[in-house]
Scaffold this motif. Structure first.
Motif, PDB file in Angstrom:
ATOM      1  N   ALA A 137       0.835  -1.204   0.000  1.00 12.80           N
ATOM      2  CA  ALA A 137       0.000   0.000   0.000  1.00 12.80           C
ATOM      3  C   ALA A 137       0.868   1.252   0.000  1.00 12.80           C
ATOM      4  N   VAL A 138       1.905   1.240   0.840  1.00 14.00           N
ATOM      5  CA  VAL A 138       2.798   2.404   0.897  1.00 14.00           C
ATOM      6  C   VAL A 138       3.498   2.592  -0.450  1.00 14.00           C
ATOM      7  N   ALA A 139       3.954   1.456  -1.028  1.00  9.72           N
ATOM      8  CA  ALA A 139       4.668   1.542  -2.309  1.00  9.72           C
ATOM      9  C   ALA A 139       3.759   2.098  -3.401  1.00  9.72           C
ATOM     10  N   ALA A 140       2.455   1.741  -3.339  1.00 10.66           N
ATOM     11  CA  ALA A 140       1.515   2.177  -4.379  1.00 10.66           C
ATOM     12  C   ALA A 140       0.952   3.564  -4.099  1.00 10.66           C
ATOM     13  N   ASP A 141       1.479   4.232  -3.043  1.00 12.10           N
ATOM     14  CA  ASP A 141       0.977   5.552  -2.658  1.00 12.10           C
ATOM     15  C   ASP A 141      -0.485   5.516  -2.226  1.00 12.10           C
ATOM     16  N   ASP A 142      -0.957   4.358  -1.752  1.00  8.36           N
ATOM     17  CA  ASP A 142      -2.292   4.312  -1.155  1.00  8.36           C
ATOM     18  C   ASP A 142      -2.209   4.906   0.239  1.00  8.36           C
ATOM     19  N   ARG A 143      -3.354   5.327   0.747  1.00  8.71           N
ATOM     20  CA  ARG A 143      -3.386   5.867   2.099  1.00  8.71           C
ATOM     21  C   ARG A 143      -3.587   4.749   3.117  1.00  8.71           C
ATOM     22  N   ILE A 144      -2.847   4.830   4.216  1.00  3.17           N
ATOM     23  CA  ILE A 144      -3.088   3.936   5.344  1.00  3.17           C
ATOM     24  C   ILE A 144      -4.161   4.597   6.207  1.00  3.17           C
ATOM     25  N   GLU A 145      -5.193   3.853   6.557  1.00  2.00           N
ATOM     26  CA  GLU A 145      -6.280   4.409   7.368  1.00  2.00           C
ATOM     27  C   GLU A 145      -6.234   3.829   8.779  1.00  2.00           C
ATOM     28  N   PRO A 146      -6.922   4.490   9.744  1.00  2.00           N
ATOM     29  CA  PRO A 146      -6.791   4.096  11.153  1.00  2.00           C
ATOM     30  C   PRO A 146      -7.039   2.618  11.409  1.00  2.00           C
ATOM     31  N   ARG A 147      -7.965   1.985  10.663  1.00  2.00           N
ATOM     32  CA  ARG A 147      -8.300   0.595  10.972  1.00  2.00           C
ATOM     33  C   ARG A 147      -7.404  -0.392  10.247  1.00  2.00           C
ATOM     34  N   ASP A 148      -6.558   0.107   9.354  1.00  5.04           N
ATOM     35  CA  ASP A 148      -5.629  -0.790   8.651  1.00  5.04           C
ATOM     36  C   ASP A 148      -4.537  -1.259   9.605  1.00  5.04           C
ATOM     37  N   TRP A 149      -4.024  -2.442   9.326  1.00  3.91           N
ATOM     38  CA  TRP A 149      -2.869  -2.916  10.093  1.00  3.91           C
ATOM     39  C   TRP A 149      -1.672  -2.035   9.752  1.00  3.91           C
ATOM     40  N   MET A 150      -0.850  -1.772  10.750  1.00  8.38           N
ATOM     41  CA  MET A 150       0.385  -1.018  10.490  1.00  8.38           C
ATOM     42  C   MET A 150       1.453  -1.477  11.477  1.00  8.38           C
ATOM     43  N   ARG A 166       0.677  14.647   1.181  1.00 11.18           N
ATOM     44  CA  ARG A 166       0.712  13.345   0.501  1.00 11.18           C
ATOM     45  C   ARG A 166       1.298  12.263   1.412  1.00 11.18           C
ATOM     46  N   CYS A 167       1.295  12.545   2.709  1.00 13.35           N
ATOM     47  CA  CYS A 167       1.816  11.580   3.678  1.00 13.35           C
ATOM     48  C   CYS A 167       1.018  10.286   3.607  1.00 13.35           C
ATOM     49  N   SER A 168       1.650   9.148   3.879  1.00 14.40           N
ATOM     50  CA  SER A 168       0.974   7.853   3.706  1.00 14.40           C
ATOM     51  C   SER A 168      -0.170   7.651   4.697  1.00 14.40           C
ATOM     52  N   TYR A 169      -0.167   8.361   5.831  1.00 16.34           N
ATOM     53  CA  TYR A 169      -1.242   8.151   6.793  1.00 16.34           C
ATOM     54  C   TYR A 169      -2.408   9.111   6.501  1.00 16.34           C
ATOM     55  N   GLY A 170      -3.560   8.555   6.162  1.00 15.47           N
ATOM     56  CA  GLY A 170      -4.707   9.332   5.677  1.00 15.47           C
ATOM     57  C   GLY A 170      -5.122  10.511   6.551  1.00 15.47           C
ATOM     58  N   PRO A 171      -5.432  10.268   7.835  1.00 17.01           N
ATOM     59  CA  PRO A 171      -5.916  11.381   8.668  1.00 17.01           C
ATOM     60  C   PRO A 171      -4.902  12.531   8.798  1.00 17.01           C
ATOM     61  N   TYR A 172      -3.621  12.182   8.823  1.00 13.49           N
ATOM     62  CA  TYR A 172      -2.591  13.228   8.921  1.00 13.49           C
ATOM     63  C   TYR A 172      -2.549  14.021   7.611  1.00 13.49           C
ATOM     64  N   ALA A 173      -2.559  13.292   6.493  1.00 15.85           N
ATOM     65  CA  ALA A 173      -2.507  13.948   5.184  1.00 15.85           C
ATOM     66  C   ALA A 173      -3.696  14.892   5.012  1.00 15.85           C
ATOM     67  N   ARG A 174      -4.872  14.449   5.433  1.00 15.94           N
ATOM     68  CA  ARG A 174      -6.074  15.282   5.263  1.00 15.94           C
ATOM     69  C   ARG A 174      -6.037  16.509   6.166  1.00 15.94           C
ATOM     70  N   ALA A 175      -5.549  16.317   7.402  1.00 15.14           N
ATOM     71  CA  ALA A 175      -5.413  17.474   8.292  1.00 15.14           C
ATOM     72  C   ALA A 175      -4.458  18.486   7.667  1.00 15.14           C
ATOM     73  N   MET A 176      -3.392  17.986   7.037  1.00 16.16           N
ATOM     74  CA  MET A 176      -2.390  18.889   6.481  1.00 16.16           C
ATOM     75  C   MET A 176      -2.921  19.703   5.307  1.00 16.16           C
TER      76      MET A 176
END
Ligand SMILES: [Fe+2]
Ligand SMILES: [Fe+2]
Lengths: 341, 233
Positions: A30-43, A158-168
């Motif tokens: 997911a990170v390699a494909a520039d997908d967003r990691i969301e809170p419920r995803d494993w990390m 464009r940070c990989s973590y969705g909520p952070y990217a959206r806040a930014m």
């Protein structure tokens, strides 16, 4: 658990390990494909910890950063400037709110993070340990400090973590307002009376080097950079961003009619970028260690506001508890408990 | 005396006091809320002052004796409950006043129509906090009561006639009293029983007679502007 045989347990562990490996693979993909990691995803735990650390430091910087500018609200020299400054300081409080909420999606409460800040166990940007001595400092902060923050933060959209990217995304829009307002304030001073011009130049002299230090230590000395870049929490190195910032500021300083206090700034034809002089990293380390001009005051004011506000937060929590049990007794009972931070 | 100056100075001075909370509020949401209210009031002040002169000259170059705000708004912030008591007394007054002005056809109808929505929010914010603090903990109850008591003697001035303002002060006072009483009772607090103005100060702020802390507030507010005569910012 008691009924599990040794054989089953081994099998379970093996399944667990296989599942972990699969999840880690999915995360990396997911990170390699520039997908967003969301809170419920494993990390990975380290990814989570690194994000919490960065978001907390960012949130703390927003709220500590209110202090040096709030220092001038009561003395703003025109009503228009006073309105702009109050709105700016309010925006920074809002940024703190978004970022603490983004950190909450990783299971860390605002209260916990504030406690760590107040105990000196988490950092905020060292830039706010410098004092605002004149009105021009408000302009220099807008132009240089918000400017450096934008250079740092636009890639975080464009940070990989969705909520952070959206806040930014939201935050960067407002920071660019702040940067323009600061520039405009300095321009008015620079084109004003000789005393005003001198005030503006003095502020730029004092804020320039600390602003360059906002990008963090040089790449070969940065503790967290490499891993953060691999995880796409960070997208560019400290030095890359710092140089980009210098390139932005040089023509703006010229347009302002102000001089950047670095005789070594010159255009490097080969790089197509500006070279700049050596940064005093000893000062940076000293301020980081707590020996800046305002470290004590900033943290003390934050702690005092928090401690003096404890009875207010307790009252709001007690009221909300009591009134949640008897709904409909008043309009205030139905609203979310906003004051229990 | 110009009514625009009276209303404008009320808004300007209260906005300044609320601005002093920046960086000191008990919770982050209140940093945002108090700044919001301060900004609304500053916007009102700028419209009102600009209608009778240069807003910056009026704000930064008048002496203390020329300000026409009520004494209530210049009172120092005190603790959060003290600030909320000041907000309750003033925002209920301002809300009722602007409702009346908005319903009329006078000089201030347009401004009041626009501002009444903002002021309704200020009033709601104050009322909710009076309820929370009054009916919160023993400590918050006591602090809220102290705030209401301490500022009570500045409330009488709100209902004195203001030249050029077509408002029935007596009926305004009546509506204000019942609104404030209702909130105070729901918050399990006591309405203060003392006089609503001192023997000397009835109508004093509107006539340019202020309290001692106001001079220091103006000294801070005006210092930079006055240090650079003729400069623009
Ligand atoms: Fe910000
Ligand atoms: Fe900003």
């Amino acid at each position: 658990m008691t009924a599990v045989t040794a054989e089953e347990a081994t099998q379970g562990a093996a399944d667990g390990a296989a599942a972990d490996a699969a999840r880690a693979e999915a995360f990396d993909a997911a990170v390699a494909a520039d997908d967003r990691i969301e809170p419920r995803d494993w990390m990975p735990d380290a990814y989570r910890a690194s994000l919490v650390r960065q978001m907390a430091q960012h949130a703390h910087s927003e709220i500590i950063g209110m202090q040096p500018e709030a220092n001038w609200i009561s003395r703003a020299p025109s009503l228009r400037r006073k309105a702009i400054l109050m709105a700016k300081v309010q925006d920074e409080a809002g940024h703190g709110l978004y970022l603490y909420s983004a950190a909450e999606t990783l299971g860390t409460s605002r209260e916990e993070l504030l406690d760590k800040l107040h105990a000196g166990r988490q950092r905020y940007s060292s830039i706010f340990n410098y004092p605002t001595l004149t009105w021009a400092d408000v302009g220099a902060i807008g132009w240089l400090v918000d400017g450096a923050a934008i250079t740092n933060q636009v890639p975080l959209c464009r940070c990989s973590y969705g909520p952070y990217a959206r806040a930014m995304v939201r935050i960067c829009k407002e920071e660019s307002f702040h940067q323009r307002q600061g520039y405009e304030l300095l321009l008015a001073l620079s084109r004003g009376t000789p005393a005003q011009h001198e005030m503006a130049q003095d502020a730029v002299n004092r804020w320039w080097w600390p602003s360059l230090m906002m990008f963090g230590p040089p790449d070969d000395a940065s503790a967290h950079s490499a891993q953060s870049m691999a995880w796409k929490i960070k997208r560019h190195s400290n030095d890359e961003l710092r140089r980009r910032f210098v390139d932005i500021c040089v023509p703006q300083a010229e347009a302002l009619g102000l001089t950047l206090p670095d005789p070594d700034i010159r255009w490097n034809e080969e790089l197509g970028q500006h070279d700049y002089g050596a940064i005093d990293w000893t000062e940076f380390q000293e301020v980081l260690k707590g020996n800046g001009p305002c470290n004590e005051e900033r943290l003390a004011q934050r702690r005092r506001a928090h401690e003096e506000g404890a009875w207010v937060r307790d009252a709001a929590a007690a009221y909300a508890d009591r009134h949640a049990e008897r709904p409909g007794t008043s309009g205030a009972a139905a609203e979310p408990v906003e004051a229990t931070a | 005396m110009s009514a625009a100056l009276a209303l404008g100075d009320d808004a300007l001075v209260l906005s300044h006091r609320l601005g002093e909370w920046a960086g000191h509020a008990p919770v982050l949401e209140e940093e945002v809320a108090l700044a919001n209210i301060a900004l609304d009031l500053l916007g009102q002040a700028r419209m009102l002052l600009s209608s009778v002169g240069d807003e910056d000259e009026l704000a930064f170059l008048r002496e203390e004796r020329s300000f026409r705000n009520v004494q209530l708004v210049e009172q120092p912030n005190g603790d959060f409950a003290h600030t909320i008591a000041r907000q309750l007394y003033f925002s209920v007054y301002q809300h009722l006043l602007y409702e009346q002005l908005a319903a009329g056809t006078g000089e201030f109808a347009d401004l009041a129509t626009k501002a009444v929505k903002e002021v309704a929010y200020h009033r709601d914010h104050a009322e909710r906090w009076v309820l929370r603090l009054g009916d919160g903990t023993a400590e918050s109850h006591e602090r809220m009561q102290n705030g209401l008591d301490a500022l009570w003697r500045f409330t009488g001035e709100l209902f004195r006639p203001v030249e050029g303002l077509d408002v029935d002060g007596e009926s305004l006072h009546g509506s204000w009293s019942s609104a404030v009483t209702s909130v105070v009772e729901r918050a399990t607090l006591r309405l203060p029983s003392g006089p609503q103005s001192s023997a000397w100060s009835a109508g004093a702020g509107r006539q340019g007679l202020h309290t001692e802390p106001f001079g220091r507030m103006l000294a801070e507010m005006q210092h930079l502007h006055r240090s650079h005569p003729g400069a623009s910012w």
